[in-house]
Design an enzyme around this catalytic site. Structure first.
Site, mmCIF file in Angstrom:
data_model
loop_
_atom_site.group_PDB
_atom_site.id
_atom_site.type_symbol
_atom_site.label_atom_id
_atom_site.label_comp_id
_atom_site.label_asym_id
_atom_site.label_seq_id
_atom_site.Cartn_x
_atom_site.Cartn_y
_atom_site.Cartn_z
ATOM 1 N N PRO A 91 -10.863 85.799 54.182
ATOM 2 C CG PRO A 91 -10.127 84.200 55.238
ATOM 3 C CD PRO A 91 -10.716 84.571 53.918
ATOM 4 C CD GLU A 92 -10.867 92.111 55.010
ATOM 5 O OE1 GLU A 92 -9.944 92.892 54.485
ATOM 6 O OE2 GLU A 92 -12.028 91.883 54.653
ATOM 7 C CE LYS A 148 -7.421 89.552 51.159
ATOM 8 N NZ LYS A 148 -8.513 89.569 50.584
ATOM 9 N NE ARG A 154 -16.048 89.195 48.013
ATOM 10 C CZ ARG A 154 -15.300 89.251 48.776
ATOM 11 N NH1 ARG A 154 -13.693 89.473 48.444
ATOM 12 N NH2 ARG A 154 -15.513 89.031 50.044
ATOM 13 C CG ASN A 195 -16.144 93.122 50.198
ATOM 14 O OD1 ASN A 195 -15.636 93.949 49.261
ATOM 15 N ND2 ASN A 195 -17.111 92.938 50.152
#
Length: 267
Positions: A2-3, A51, A250, A165
């Site tokens: 999650p951002e 986060k 990633r 990401n």
């Protein structure tokens, strides 16, 4: 993963459901907290930090959680059937007379003294959606390692807290640099961090991370999750490669036409 805006929205929902109310049930299903019972205590606040989530409870305690790749908190009205995931994936239950907050697949769950929250989140850089947001400090931290690839630097929460990401790939596109461009070669890094904050701020109260301004399906991102599809700006096929240190790599997306700079190593 999650951002930061997703975590901010999660915190708001938990705050609306729990803050100011007495807990009537607590069930923390991790070995270190198996005997911990917060029942009868009031939830004072729910605070996002990058986060990370901090649920502050009466008595000077904070329940710290991090969602990482697929953790999730869901809120249900009392009496409603839970449908988030299988029961064996539940790691935390916090309930009051009206609502139940259920934490699924939480890889980090610990209880810390509220006065000592820095032991859990003190390593983080300025929070893009927090009261401590300081773009100048974020730029200073990013430029401490000028040879580091901008994509890796943006994901390092010690530089600025909240970018994942999606925003990493989209920010590099919007600033016209490949994710492998050395941080010290990025033109006007101050504009990059200001843009990052503007994007998270614009998206924090809704699902999804819209960076194009176009809400139509398949057009919300410039390059993210558009592998081998046309760039929405120039039509070139979006490319992908792995980026990051071993164990933390990633998938990174970029447009070879719109973005200048070095390609992935070995390409």
């Amino acid at each position: 993963m999650p951002e930061g805006d997703t975590v901010w929205l999660t915190a708001r929902r938990l705050r609306q459901a729990l803050a100011g109310r007495e807990l009537t049930r607590t069930d923390l299903r991790v070995p270190r907290l198996a005997t911990t019972d917060l029942t009868g205590r009031r939830v004072d606040d729910v605070v996002p930090r990058g986060k990370h989530l901090l649920i502050r409870v009466e008595g000077g305690w904070s329940l710290h959680s991090h969602l990482r790749m697929d953790g999730q908190w869901r809120v249900y009205p009392t009496g409603e059937r839970w449908h988030g995931s299988p029961q064996h994936q539940i790691r935390a239950i916090l309930a009051n007379a009206d609502s139940v907050a259920v934490g699924y697949r939480l890889p980090v769950l610990e209880l810390v003294k509220t006065a000592q929250e820095d032991t859990a989140v003190g390593h983080l850089g300025p929070d893009l959606l927090g009261p401590d947001w300081d773009p100048a400090e974020a730029v200073r931290r990013l430029l401490e390692k000028p040879d580091r690839a901008v994509g890796e630097a943006l994901l390092d929460q010690r530089n600025l807290a909240g970018i994942g990401n999606v925003y990493k790939s989209e920010l590099c596109f919007l600033r016209g640099v490949t994710p492998w461009t050395p941080m010290g070669e990025v033109r006007d890094p101050g504009r990059m961090v200001v843009l990052a904050q503007e994007l998270l701020e614009a998206n924090k109260a809704r699902h999804g991370h819209i960076t194009t301004g176009d809400l139509r399906r398949g057009r919300t991102h410039w390059v993210y999750n558009r592998a081998h599809r046309p760039c929405l700006r120039c039509g070139a096929l979006v490319r992908t490669a792995q980026q990051g240190p071993v164990g933390e790599r990633r998938v990174t997306y970029w447009c070879p036409s719109c973005q200048n700079g070095p390609p992935p190593p070995g390409s």
